[in-house]
Design an enzyme around this catalytic site. Structure first.
Site, PDB file in Angstrom:
ATOM      1  N   ARG A   2      25.412   1.855   9.203  1.00 53.33           N
ATOM      2  CA  ARG A   2      25.888   2.183  11.321  1.00 53.33           C
ATOM      3  C   ARG A   2      25.934   3.155  11.685  1.00 53.33           C
ATOM      4  O   ARG A   2      25.301   4.165  11.091  1.00 53.33           O
ATOM      5  CB  ARG A   2      27.812   2.357  10.987  1.00 53.33           C
ATOM      6  CG  ARG A   2      28.338   1.286   9.395  1.00 53.33           C
ATOM      7  CD  ARG A   2      29.025   0.282   9.924  1.00 53.33           C
ATOM      8  NE  ARG A   2      29.181   0.028  11.000  1.00 53.33           N
ATOM      9  CZ  ARG A   2      30.756  -0.131  10.676  1.00 53.33           C
ATOM     10  NH1 ARG A   2      31.641   0.123  10.176  1.00 53.33           N
ATOM     11  NH2 ARG A   2      31.776   0.063  11.881  1.00 53.33           N
ATOM     12  N   LYS A  62      42.790  -1.256   7.404  1.00 53.84           N
ATOM     13  CA  LYS A  62      41.847  -2.279   8.192  1.00 53.84           C
ATOM     14  C   LYS A  62      42.296  -4.079   7.299  1.00 53.84           C
ATOM     15  O   LYS A  62      42.228  -4.857   7.430  1.00 53.84           O
ATOM     16  CB  LYS A  62      40.600  -2.470   8.560  1.00 53.84           C
ATOM     17  CG  LYS A  62      39.839  -1.510   9.103  1.00 53.84           C
ATOM     18  CD  LYS A  62      38.501  -1.317   8.546  1.00 53.84           C
ATOM     19  CE  LYS A  62      37.890   0.060   9.482  1.00 53.84           C
ATOM     20  NZ  LYS A  62      36.730   0.563   9.573  1.00 53.84           N
ATOM     21  N   PRO A  82      36.816  -4.571  14.223  1.00 49.32           N
ATOM     22  CA  PRO A  82      38.555  -4.559  14.301  1.00 49.32           C
ATOM     23  C   PRO A  82      38.788  -3.023  14.112  1.00 49.32           C
ATOM     24  O   PRO A  82      38.298  -2.519  12.525  1.00 49.32           O
ATOM     25  CB  PRO A  82      39.057  -5.487  14.105  1.00 49.32           C
ATOM     26  CG  PRO A  82      38.631  -6.675  13.655  1.00 49.32           C
ATOM     27  CD  PRO A  82      37.102  -6.068  13.336  1.00 49.32           C
ATOM     28  N   GLU A  83      39.041  -2.517  14.783  1.00 56.31           N
ATOM     29  CA  GLU A  83      39.415  -0.848  13.321  1.00 56.31           C
ATOM     30  C   GLU A  83      40.886  -0.881  13.532  1.00 56.31           C
ATOM     31  O   GLU A  83      41.719  -1.940  13.109  1.00 56.31           O
ATOM     32  CB  GLU A  83      39.521   0.562  14.407  1.00 56.31           C
ATOM     33  CG  GLU A  83      37.661   0.358  14.446  1.00 56.31           C
ATOM     34  CD  GLU A  83      37.021   2.215  14.686  1.00 56.31           C
ATOM     35  OE1 GLU A  83      37.977   3.066  14.456  1.00 56.31           O
ATOM     36  OE2 GLU A  83      35.419   1.949  15.757  1.00 56.31           O
TER      37      GLU A  83
END
Ligand SMILES: [Zn+2]
Length: 259
Positions: free
Chosen positions: A247, A52, A2-3
């Protein structure tokens, strides 16, 4: 993962449903049971997102800090008597709705000093009205690594994750490997303004859409230029994917990497 836009959506929903009410607070899974007992019956003052991080402030002076990590989420129930999931770390019940918090990486009770310390670790959040874009530009330009690494560093800029990073660097055709100090301040200022617009669209729509011409209901996989694309949606050249700090990074071979 979730950003920032997801956290702001959750913060808005929790505020609309529960703020101002005395909540029944529990931890069906048990790992937050002692803290939940301290909060049970207390009034929820507010619900805010910073990047976040989600903060639920109670009238006791205690604040619940939630970070969803890769897989965390909130489940909302219209029925306040709904039976919570057994695995819920936190269960909140108000007068009109109930929520489960599932699989966060952080669910912790902070005092006001703890909240100040947490916020002190975060860079400006493009989704917060009071955020200082000039400060974000300063922090990004001072970053010792690449611009791709800087954008994910939450102490430089709060709320950007892997999808927004890939897309917001593609739009002005910036190579993610460029040392952060070599990107001009004006380019960072434009990225900041772009993030404010794109992330606000994410809050409104509930999905990350970065292709301007597409409608808000376009499927997300079609609504991105390079993130998880084989071919660049702008020019058709191959998209190169590589790992940066574990990432995946995405960039157009022709327009960003000079290939
Ligand atoms: Zn391209």
């Amino acid at each position: 993962m979730p950003e920032g836009h997801s956290l702001h959506r959750y913060a808005d929903a929790l505020r609309a449903d529960l703020a101002g009410e005395q909540l029944a607070v529990s931890s069906p899974q048990g790992r937050f049971a002692a803290e939940a007992a301290q909060l049970d019956g207390a009034r929820l003052r507010g619900s805010e997102a910073y990047g976040k991080n989600l903060l639920l402030e109670f009238a006791t002076g205690g604040t619940v800090h939630v970070h969803l990590g890769l897989r965390g989420l909130f489940l909302r129930y219209d029925d306040r008597a709904a039976i919570p999931r057994k695995g819920a770390r936190l269960h909140l019940v108000g007068e009109r709705a109930a929520y489960d918090l599932i699989a966060p990486i952080t669910c912790a009770l902070l005092d006001p000093d703890g909240v100040r310390r947490l916020l002190g670790t975060l860079g400006p959040d493009p989704l917060r009205a009071e955020a200082d874009g000039d400060e974000a530009v300063r922090r990004l330009r001072a970053h010792p690594r690449s611009v791709g690494a800087a954008l994910l560093d939450q102490s430089a800029l709060a709320g950007v994750g892997n999808v927004y990073r890939a897309e917001v660097l593609y739009r002005p055709r910036i190579d993610p490997r460029t040392p952060a100090r070599e990107v001009p301040a004006a380019a960072y200022a434009a990225v900041w303004e772009d993030l404010r617009v794109l992330m606000a669209r994410g809050v409104r729509v509930g999905s990350i859409l970065t292709v301007d011409e597409l409608p808000d209901d376009a499927p997300p996989e079609q609504a991105r230029y390079v993130y998880k694309q084989q071919a660049c949606r702008g020019c058709g050249a191959p998209v190169r994917t590589w790992s940066l700090d574990g990432r995946d990074c995405y960039a157009c071979e022709r327009e960003q990497l000079g290939g």
